[in-house]
Design an enzyme around this catalytic site. Structure first.
Site, PDB file in Angstrom:
ATOM      1  N   HIS A   1       0.827  -1.219   0.000  1.00  0.00           N
ATOM      2  CA  HIS A   1       0.000   0.000   0.000  1.00  0.00           C
ATOM      3  C   HIS A   1       0.862   1.271   0.000  1.00  0.00           C
ATOM      4  CE1 HIS A   1      -3.331  -2.714   1.237  1.00  0.00           C
ATOM      5  NE2 HIS A   1      -2.369  -3.278   1.958  1.00  0.00           N
TER       6      HIS A   1
ATOM      7  N   SER B   1      14.761  21.954 -15.628  1.00  0.00           N
ATOM      8  CA  SER B   1      13.582  22.762 -15.909  1.00  0.00           C
ATOM      9  C   SER B   1      14.046  24.112 -16.424  1.00  0.00           C
ATOM     10  CB  SER B   1      12.775  22.927 -14.621  1.00  0.00           C
ATOM     11  OG  SER B   1      11.973  24.082 -14.702  1.00  0.00           O
TER      12      SER B   1
ATOM     13  N   ASN C   1      14.865  16.366 -13.403  1.00  0.00           N
ATOM     14  CA  ASN C   1      13.689  15.528 -13.597  1.00  0.00           C
ATOM     15  C   ASN C   1      14.031  14.167 -14.199  1.00  0.00           C
ATOM     16  OD1 ASN C   1      12.048  17.663 -12.711  1.00  0.00           O
ATOM     17  ND2 ASN C   1      12.004  18.552 -14.770  1.00  0.00           N
TER      18      ASN C   1
END
Ligand code: ARG
Length: 464
Positions: A159, A280, A288
């Site tokens: 989970h 970016s 990223n």
């Protein structure tokens, strides 16, 4: 009367509408099959010569003419013509231009319907081999990184909540198992691809005494197909490859998702070298994980191709229909996409730099050894359900005190079950916890090390 298509214009009195010609042509994309088309034609010509359907001199001329056409294509001296519709008629017409009228005998006893079915199977077979090699390369990288990290502790999740400590090597070997099945599926698919439709002609077979066994042997097919109608209409094998490709993309997407999470500052479990990331244009601090993100994104496009192909085939009556021409673009794109993604992964996985201290600290934070305490209590004679209860209370106490279970004193632990002894601390540590899962398939470092050796052996004895 205006001029009609030279390849099939005999019964036509009107030239094809220019738009229709463009609309029905496939040469812009099926020219990619030129190598397989020529390979199939050479085998067909040789068989025709051997069986005396054409003379052996004619067969030789055709074969050497086809070799010249191949050389022209490979040296960019070939001009593809939309008027000639597809790769098959472009090659045949170039052959006739090279060797004259004898080239027109090549199409004896075959049709473009069995020709294209053969070309695609040859192509898919080659691609399966190339994709399988890429998967092997990727797995080798995974297993070798795993063998360096059989002792590296990280949290295992259910989970997405910290569950139990595991080793990073164990996690990488889980990925390896996924890829193992993917490789096996491709090999299985290959068996059904490697059947030869050639000789089925348009749909019913041919009146010439062809030797299909021989052509199959020349082309390295396991056997000729058994029903001419099925052979020219079947594209199951392409759908099957797309299904295999979709599963591979699903796996790569799951791995991508984990890599993306792990590189985030919230997890901070790994570093991906700069060459797999971009920055970016506005936020100077950003790095990223573009490569895994793009792979995750490309899974959608491959699933889409699987659906295109399934839908393309549904409701088609036997045998060949022009619809089938639409099989190529999805098939080519999914193969290209898969190649790209596997290539990226094969170079990215071995380059992962795990941040060992952060992984360990994260495993330490989440009460990940609670099950170990429960198992310990069971060994003291407590039924598991009761042990679960005792540990639940101990964890609640730990949370209140802001301490891990292993940081509680013996006296504190004994509040919840008086018979707990000092040896409990052996199982409450992260190292003790992983070490105790010491059986086939478990996360114990010794098991992971053994599993790495077994995996390496499996890979080294693989055909491709
Ligand atoms: N370009 C066609 C295809 O890809 C080749 C077979 C054409 N056969 C025909 N009867 N029109 O399916």
């Amino acid at each position: 009367m205006s001029s009609t298509n030279s390849q099939w214009g005999g019964r036509f009195t009107q030239a094809t509408d220019e738009f229709v010609q463009e609309f029905t042509a496939s040469v812009n994309f099926d020219q990619r099959l030129y190598r397989q088309d020529i390979q199939g034609s050479k085998a067909h010509a040789q068989m025709l010569g051997e069986e005396g359907i054409i003379s052996s001199e004619e067969a030789k001329l055709i074969i050497s003419g086809l070799d010249q056409v191949l050389a022209d294509i490979e040296t960019n001296q070939f001009s593809w013509s939309v008027a000639l519709e597809d790769v098959h008629m472009n090659v045949e017409s170039a052959l006739v231009a090279k060797i004259g009228a004898v080239g027109k005998k090549l199409h004896t006893g075959r049709s473009r319907n069995d020709q294209v079915a053969t070309d695609i199977r040859l192509y898919v077979r080659d691609e399966i081999d190339a994709l399988s090699r890429k998967i092997t390369e990727l797995q080798q990288g995974m297993v070798s990184l795993a063998s360096q990290h059989s002792n590296t502790i990280m949290p295992g999740f259910t989970h997405l909540q910290t569950a139990q400590p595991i080793t990073f090597g164990h996690h990488l070997l889980a990925w390896n198992e996924m890829m193992e099945r993917d490789h096996e599926r491709l090999q299985d698919c290959r068996k059904r691809v490697n059947i030869m439709p050639l000789g089925s002609a348009a749909l019913a077979g041919t009146t010439f005494a062809i030797n299909r066994q021989r052509t199959a042997e020349l082309l390295g097919f396991a056997s000729p197909s058994l029903n001419s109608l099925d052979s020219v209409s079947d594209r199951d094998f392409a759908i099957e490859l797309s299904a295999c490709a979709s599963l591979i993309m699903m796996h790569l997407s799951r791995m991508s998702e984990e890599l993306i999470l792990w590189t985030s500052s919230q997890f901070d479990f790994i570093d991906l070298p700069d060459r797999f990331c971009t920055g970016s244009s506005i936020m100077p601090q950003k790095k990223n994980p573009d490569v895994p993100e793009l792979v995750r994104g490309k899974s959608g496009r491959v699933y889409g191709h699987l659906f295109s192909l399934l839908t393309l085939m549904k409701s088609q009556p036997l045998a060949y229909n022009k619809d089938n021409q639409e099989d190529k673009e999805p098939l080519f794109d999914l193969i290209d996409t898969l190649h790209g993604c596997l290539t990226a992964f094969a170079s990215m996985i071995p380059a992962i730099e795990p941040k060992i201290d952060n992984m360990r600290a994260a495993a330490f934070k989440g009460y990940s050894t609670a099950t170990d305490l429960a198992d310990y209590l069971v060994r003291l004679g407590l039924p598991f359900r009761d042990a679960h209860e005792v540990v639940g209370k101990s964890v609640a106490y730990g949370i209140e005190q802001q301490k891990d279970l292993s940081e509680l004193s013996l006296a504190e632990l004994q509040q919840f079950y008086p018979e707990i002894g000092a040896e409990v601390f052996d199982v409450l540590t992260l190292e003790g916890s992983v070490k105790a899962r010491d059986h086939l398939g478990g996360t114990a470092p010794s098991q992971v090390a053994k599993a790495c050796i077994a995996a390496q052996q499996r890979l080294s004895t693989r055909g491709q």
